[in-house]
Design a protein around this motif. Structure first.
Motif, mmCIF file in Angstrom:
data_model
loop_
_atom_site.group_PDB
_atom_site.id
_atom_site.type_symbol
_atom_site.label_atom_id
_atom_site.label_comp_id
_atom_site.label_asym_id
_atom_site.label_seq_id
_atom_site.Cartn_x
_atom_site.Cartn_y
_atom_site.Cartn_z
ATOM 1 N N ARG A 155 91.870 96.634 57.682
ATOM 2 C CA ARG A 155 92.232 97.004 56.307
ATOM 3 C C ARG A 155 91.136 97.871 55.683
ATOM 4 N NH1 ARG A 155 93.256 92.302 54.768
ATOM 5 N NH2 ARG A 155 95.502 92.462 55.125
ATOM 6 N N LEU A 156 89.890 97.468 55.880
ATOM 7 C CA LEU A 156 88.768 98.249 55.357
ATOM 8 C C LEU A 156 88.711 99.640 55.991
ATOM 9 C CD1 LEU A 156 85.757 95.754 55.045
ATOM 10 C CD2 LEU A 156 86.763 97.135 53.228
ATOM 11 N N ALA A 157 88.967 99.696 57.298
ATOM 12 C CA ALA A 157 88.928 100.976 58.006
ATOM 13 C C ALA A 157 90.015 101.918 57.489
ATOM 14 C CB ALA A 157 89.108 100.742 59.510
ATOM 15 N N ILE A 158 91.215 101.368 57.241
ATOM 16 C CA ILE A 158 92.308 102.189 56.699
ATOM 17 C C ILE A 158 91.957 102.681 55.300
ATOM 18 C CG2 ILE A 158 94.712 102.144 55.906
ATOM 19 C CD1 ILE A 158 95.337 100.226 58.173
ATOM 20 N N PHE A 159 91.389 101.795 54.489
ATOM 21 C CA PHE A 159 91.011 102.158 53.124
ATOM 22 C C PHE A 159 89.961 103.264 53.118
ATOM 23 C CE2 PHE A 159 88.016 101.313 49.538
ATOM 24 C CZ PHE A 159 88.847 101.719 48.507
ATOM 25 N N LEU A 160 88.901 103.090 53.901
ATOM 26 C CA LEU A 160 87.839 104.093 53.950
ATOM 27 C C LEU A 160 88.348 105.409 54.539
ATOM 28 C CD1 LEU A 160 84.804 101.903 55.098
ATOM 29 C CD2 LEU A 160 85.252 102.824 52.821
ATOM 30 N N GLY A 161 89.199 105.302 55.570
ATOM 31 C CA GLY A 161 89.773 106.502 56.167
ATOM 32 C C GLY A 161 90.619 107.271 55.163
ATOM 33 N N PHE A 214 86.710 97.965 42.344
ATOM 34 C CA PHE A 214 87.756 96.945 42.263
ATOM 35 C C PHE A 214 88.571 96.915 43.554
ATOM 36 C CE2 PHE A 214 92.280 96.110 41.403
ATOM 37 C CZ PHE A 214 92.211 94.799 40.981
ATOM 38 N N LEU A 215 88.982 98.081 44.039
ATOM 39 C CA LEU A 215 89.786 98.143 45.261
ATOM 40 C C LEU A 215 88.996 97.639 46.463
ATOM 41 C CD1 LEU A 215 91.592 101.581 44.805
ATOM 42 C CD2 LEU A 215 92.550 99.289 44.513
ATOM 43 N N PHE A 216 87.706 97.955 46.504
ATOM 44 C CA PHE A 216 86.882 97.466 47.606
ATOM 45 C C PHE A 216 86.780 95.943 47.567
ATOM 46 C CE2 PHE A 216 82.790 96.277 49.484
ATOM 47 C CZ PHE A 216 82.910 96.854 50.743
ATOM 48 N N ILE A 217 86.607 95.387 46.361
ATOM 49 C CA ILE A 217 86.526 93.931 46.226
ATOM 50 C C ILE A 217 87.855 93.292 46.629
ATOM 51 C CG2 ILE A 217 86.266 92.033 44.577
ATOM 52 C CD1 ILE A 217 83.668 93.445 45.364
ATOM 53 N N VAL A 218 88.968 93.964 46.327
ATOM 54 C CA VAL A 218 90.283 93.468 46.762
ATOM 55 C C VAL A 218 90.305 93.317 48.277
ATOM 56 C CG1 VAL A 218 92.712 94.120 47.049
ATOM 57 C CG2 VAL A 218 91.640 94.298 44.807
ATOM 58 N N MET A 219 89.754 94.295 48.984
ATOM 59 C CA MET A 219 89.710 94.233 50.448
ATOM 60 C C MET A 219 88.884 93.037 50.928
ATOM 61 S SD MET A 219 91.511 96.866 51.247
ATOM 62 C CE MET A 219 92.276 97.991 50.066
ATOM 63 N N ILE A 220 87.742 92.824 50.292
ATOM 64 C CA ILE A 220 86.867 91.722 50.696
ATOM 65 C C ILE A 220 87.504 90.370 50.388
ATOM 66 C CG2 ILE A 220 84.611 90.650 50.366
ATOM 67 C CD1 ILE A 220 84.572 93.353 51.833
ATOM 68 N N VAL A 221 88.066 90.236 49.188
ATOM 69 C CA VAL A 221 88.700 88.973 48.804
ATOM 70 C C VAL A 221 89.882 88.673 49.726
ATOM 71 C CG1 VAL A 221 90.023 87.802 46.985
ATOM 72 C CG2 VAL A 221 87.965 89.104 46.400
ATOM 73 N N SER A 222 90.633 89.703 50.093
ATOM 74 C CA SER A 222 91.786 89.497 50.979
ATOM 75 C C SER A 222 91.343 88.956 52.335
ATOM 76 C CB SER A 222 92.565 90.804 51.154
ATOM 77 O OG SER A 222 91.823 91.758 51.881
ATOM 78 N N ILE A 223 90.176 89.408 52.816
ATOM 79 C CA ILE A 223 89.660 88.892 54.087
ATOM 80 C C ILE A 223 89.416 87.387 53.982
ATOM 81 C CG2 ILE A 223 87.720 88.932 55.694
ATOM 82 C CD1 ILE A 223 87.378 91.881 55.111
ATOM 83 N N LEU A 224 88.737 86.979 52.918
ATOM 84 C CA LEU A 224 88.401 85.557 52.737
ATOM 85 C C LEU A 224 89.655 84.702 52.571
ATOM 86 C CD1 LEU A 224 85.365 85.991 50.292
ATOM 87 C CD2 LEU A 224 85.329 85.672 52.782
ATOM 88 N N VAL A 225 90.629 85.222 51.808
ATOM 89 C CA VAL A 225 91.851 84.460 51.554
ATOM 90 C C VAL A 225 92.678 84.317 52.832
ATOM 91 C CG1 VAL A 225 94.074 84.468 50.353
ATOM 92 C CG2 VAL A 225 91.978 85.046 49.114
#
Length: 315
Positions: A155-161, A214-225
């Protein structure tokens, strides 16, 4: 100097600034003049009490910000539409002119469609696609937590890409410059400096309350959840990704709210990754871009009065 309740976003050749229940969009038109339009929206005090509860307020703010963002983006784009089709205009004159009510309904329908499409695309690209790709490893990796971690990395890779890819577009580069102008203007004011072009140009283009963070934090929170959710059925796994989007957005909003209003070491530390991402989504603006950002702020905030009041409180 205390934080101010103001935020914004970059639009096409302009900046939108919001202060509680008022927002303004300033656009540098093709003739180089600055056009400023102000409007009102639902402020914190006007919401039902339930909409101001932790987590819930994040969901409400996210949807509202997306709606205002699309609306102001469509407004700014109208100044740069090609005027190459004169013949269709004659045909339009033959038809009955739409009433203001019809135009308003059409605009609301278009905006609702755009917002809905944006949400569906974002959920599909950043939530469902990574989950599906990670599920291909189910037969190889038996740990649900590890699958969840891999899904998050994808998910992070897609977002950064995605961010890097669109940053190469010429129009997006200019939008990122206006994004920098927006941040610089807010930082200048929060540090107690007058909003002059010279002062704003010297301010930082990074800000902890940025939508990119905010969008980056969404990615991180989604990993934990999602690492904590163990579901075997693929359809249920995807369904949960959709249903939990509001919860993840709400949690992420609370973090951004905390980080944006705190100078503690932990807030600054946890904000670092989002600030690093802003190196991609903000660029150093030109002075004429800063003028647009200042005009947008002045339409929603008496910054001189704000600075005077803050100076009085600090005595």
């Amino acid at each position: 100097m205390s934080r101010i309740n103001i935020g914004g976003q970059a639009v096409m050749e302009g900046v939108m600034m919001r202060n509680n229940d008022r927002y303004a969009v300033a656009v540098r038109k093709p003739d180089k003049q600055i056009e400023v339009k102000t409007n009102r929206c639902t402020g914190t005090s006007d919401r039902p009490a339930v909409c101001n509860l932790p987590i819930v307020r994040g969901v409400f703010s996210f949807v509202q910000s997306l709606t205002i963002g699309v609306k102001t983006l469509m407004y700014s784009a109208q100044f740069f539409e090609d005027e190459e089709e004169e013949a269709p205009k004659k045909e339009k004159k033959k038809k009955k002119e739409k009433t203001k009510e019809q135009e308003a309904r059409a605009e609301k329908a278009e905006m609702a469609g755009t917002v809905t499409f944006s949400i569906v695309l974002a959920v599909g690209l950043f939530m469902l696609l990574p989950a599906w790709i990670a599920s291909l490893l189910d037969d190889v990796i038996k740990s649900h937590a590890l699958i969840g971690l891999i899904e998050g990395v994808i998910r992070l890779a897609i977002f950064l890409g995605y961010v890097i890819a669109i940053s190469r577009m010429e129009d997006i580069k200019r939008t990122y410059m206006y994004h920098g102008a927006e941040h610089k203007t807010i930082n200048c004011l929060e540090h107690g400096n007058e909003l002059t072009v010279e002062n704003v140009m010297q301010a930082s283009r990074y800000h902890k309350r940025c939508g990119t963070s905010f969008l980056f934090i969404v990615m991180i929170v989604s990993i934990l959840v999602f690492m904590c959710i163990t579901v075997d059925a693929m359809w249920l796994r995807l369904l949960l990704r959709v249903l939990l989007v509001p919860v993840i957005a709400g949690i992420s909003y609370e973090f951004i709210r905390f980080a944006g209003n705190s100078e503690s070491w932990i807030a600054n530390l946890l904000s670092k990754p989002g600030l690093l991402i802003q190196r991609l989504t903000t660029k150093e603006p030109t002075e004429d871009m800063v003028e647009v950002a200042i005009a947008s702020v002045e339409a929603v905030l008496d910054w001189r009065g704000y600075l005077a009041e803050q100076a009085k409180n600090e005595k």
